[in-house]
Design an enzyme around this catalytic site. Structure first.
Site, short mmCIF file in Angstrom:
data_model
loop_
_atom_site.label_atom_id
_atom_site.label_comp_id
_atom_site.label_asym_id
_atom_site.label_seq_id
_atom_site.Cartn_x
_atom_site.Cartn_y
_atom_site.Cartn_z
N ASN A 1 0.80 -1.22 0.00
CA ASN A 1 0.00 0.00 0.00
C ASN A 1 0.83 1.26 0.00
O ASN A 1 0.35 2.32 -0.41
CB ASN A 1 -0.93 0.01 1.22
CG ASN A 1 -2.07 -0.97 1.08
OD1 ASN A 1 -2.88 -0.86 0.18
ND2 ASN A 1 -2.13 -1.95 1.98
N LYS B 1 8.37 -3.29 -3.35
CA LYS B 1 9.62 -3.98 -3.01
C LYS B 1 9.90 -5.00 -4.10
O LYS B 1 8.98 -5.66 -4.60
CB LYS B 1 9.51 -4.67 -1.66
CG LYS B 1 9.39 -3.72 -0.49
CD LYS B 1 9.19 -4.48 0.82
CE LYS B 1 10.42 -5.26 1.21
NZ LYS B 1 10.26 -5.93 2.52
N TYR C 1 -9.73 -20.64 4.76
CA TYR C 1 -10.91 -19.95 4.25
C TYR C 1 -11.75 -20.86 3.36
O TYR C 1 -11.22 -21.58 2.51
CB TYR C 1 -10.50 -18.73 3.42
CG TYR C 1 -10.16 -17.47 4.20
CD1 TYR C 1 -9.62 -17.53 5.47
CD2 TYR C 1 -10.36 -16.22 3.63
CE1 TYR C 1 -9.29 -16.38 6.16
CE2 TYR C 1 -10.04 -15.06 4.32
CZ TYR C 1 -9.51 -15.14 5.58
OH TYR C 1 -9.19 -14.00 6.25
N VAL D 1 -3.51 -12.02 -1.11
CA VAL D 1 -2.39 -12.78 -1.68
C VAL D 1 -1.11 -12.56 -0.89
O VAL D 1 -0.26 -13.45 -0.81
CB VAL D 1 -2.20 -12.43 -3.17
CG1 VAL D 1 -1.68 -11.00 -3.33
CG2 VAL D 1 -1.28 -13.42 -3.85
N ASP D 2 -0.96 -11.39 -0.26
CA ASP D 2 0.23 -11.13 0.55
C ASP D 2 0.26 -12.06 1.76
O ASP D 2 1.33 -12.60 2.11
CB ASP D 2 0.31 -9.67 0.96
CG ASP D 2 -0.94 -9.17 1.68
OD1 ASP D 2 -2.02 -9.77 1.52
OD2 ASP D 2 -0.84 -8.15 2.39
N ARG D 3 -0.89 -12.29 2.39
CA ARG D 3 -0.95 -13.21 3.52
C ARG D 3 -0.67 -14.64 3.07
O ARG D 3 0.04 -15.40 3.75
CB ARG D 3 -2.31 -13.11 4.20
CG ARG D 3 -2.57 -11.78 4.89
CD ARG D 3 -4.03 -11.65 5.31
NE ARG D 3 -4.40 -12.62 6.34
CZ ARG D 3 -5.65 -12.85 6.70
NH1 ARG D 3 -6.65 -12.19 6.11
NH2 ARG D 3 -5.92 -13.75 7.64
N THR E 1 0.02 -1.31 6.47
CA THR E 1 -1.15 -0.45 6.69
C THR E 1 -2.08 -1.11 7.70
O THR E 1 -2.69 -0.45 8.53
CB THR E 1 -1.89 -0.22 5.36
OG1 THR E 1 -0.99 0.43 4.45
CG2 THR E 1 -3.12 0.64 5.54
N THR F 1 1.43 13.38 26.23
CA THR F 1 0.49 12.94 25.18
C THR F 1 1.17 12.19 24.06
O THR F 1 0.64 11.17 23.58
CB THR F 1 -0.27 14.16 24.62
OG1 THR F 1 -1.04 14.74 25.68
CG2 THR F 1 -1.22 13.75 23.49
#
Length: 249
Positions: A10, A14, A96, A104-106, A128, A178
């Site tokens: 995102n 690479k 799944y 697809v990255d997972r 992200t 903070t």
């Protein structure tokens, strides 16, 4: 045939060349900006012989960015392979009911973890989003979780309350200003998710899985996750597995 692997995330691209033994060459990263295609020219010059080269591309980027990279690659390589999540491949079986719904990255990260060792793994991506996937020693994906990353949490808080900065601060257990409170809360949320997942995985499998972290934000969590292994290019490693399978994939 010269092969290249590209991971379109995102926030950046690479990529690396593949050696003949399937290991990755030097990994390069190019951030998305107005000139990112020009920056890629330095990675893969147009002088490369097209007929003798191939690119394997995985993307979770926007359709526009994906199309831009694919168009650029068509002038530089002779063939392009676009991996997709499958129900079973290279010793990994996806939990799944509709495997295509797993990013697809997972999927590629799971292939890479399995290639590293046939053992219980908790694979955590920090980009992200924070993604958590449990893979057992038999190669069965037991499912996972998705949550906002610490950086996305900071950005969302700033969008809702402009006085809360999106950067700055350090993780401490109980902050006294903070900026540190923001860093500690957002990083702590991700750490809590990982720690909870480790506990539940141990209950499910009967032993604590090995923890494997990847993604641009993974290094920032490593100091508070003792025993974790950092694999910055895990998706590229998974692309290397896909490339080695060739037509079997």
């Amino acid at each position: 045939m010269t092969q290249w692997v590209f991971d379109l995330g995102n926030s950046r691209v690479k990529c690396a060349a593949l050696h003949a033994d399937g290991t990755l060459g030097h990994v390069q990263a190019v951030a998305y900006d107005e000139g990112f295609i020009a920056s890629l020219d330095a990675v893969l010059p147009a002088t490369l012989v097209r007929e003798a080269s191939m690119a394997v591309v995985a993307s979770v980027a926007s359709p526009a960015r994906t199309a831009a990279v694919i168009d650029w690659l068509t002038t530089r390589v002779g063939a392009i392979s676009l991996p997709r999540t499958q129900s079973a491949l290279a010793g990994v079986r996806i939990a799944y009911d509709e495997p295509a719904r797993l990013g697809v990255d997972r999927f590629l990260a799971l292939l890479a973890a399995r290639r590293r060792a046939a053992r219980n793994w908790l694979v955590v991506g920090v980009g992200t989003a924070v993604t958590v996937d449990l893979l057992d020693a038999q190669g069965l994906h037991r499912g996972g979780r998705i949550a906002p990353s610490p950086q996305l949490m900071r950005e969302a808080l700033q969008a809702a309350a402009g006085q809360l900065p999106a950067t700055g601060g350090h993780y401490v257990e109980f902050a006294t200003d903070t900026l540190d409170a923001l860093a500690s809360g957002c990083d702590g949320a991700a750490l809590g998710l990982v720690e909870r997942s480790l506990l539940q995985a141990e209950d499910t499998l009967g032993e604590r899985p090995a923890l494997l972290l990847h993604g641009g934000g993974a290094a920032g969590l490593m100091p508070w996750l003792p025993g974790a292994a950092l694999a910055p290019s895990l998706v590229l490693e998974g692309l290397a597995v896909w490339a080695q399978l060739g037509s079997d994939a």
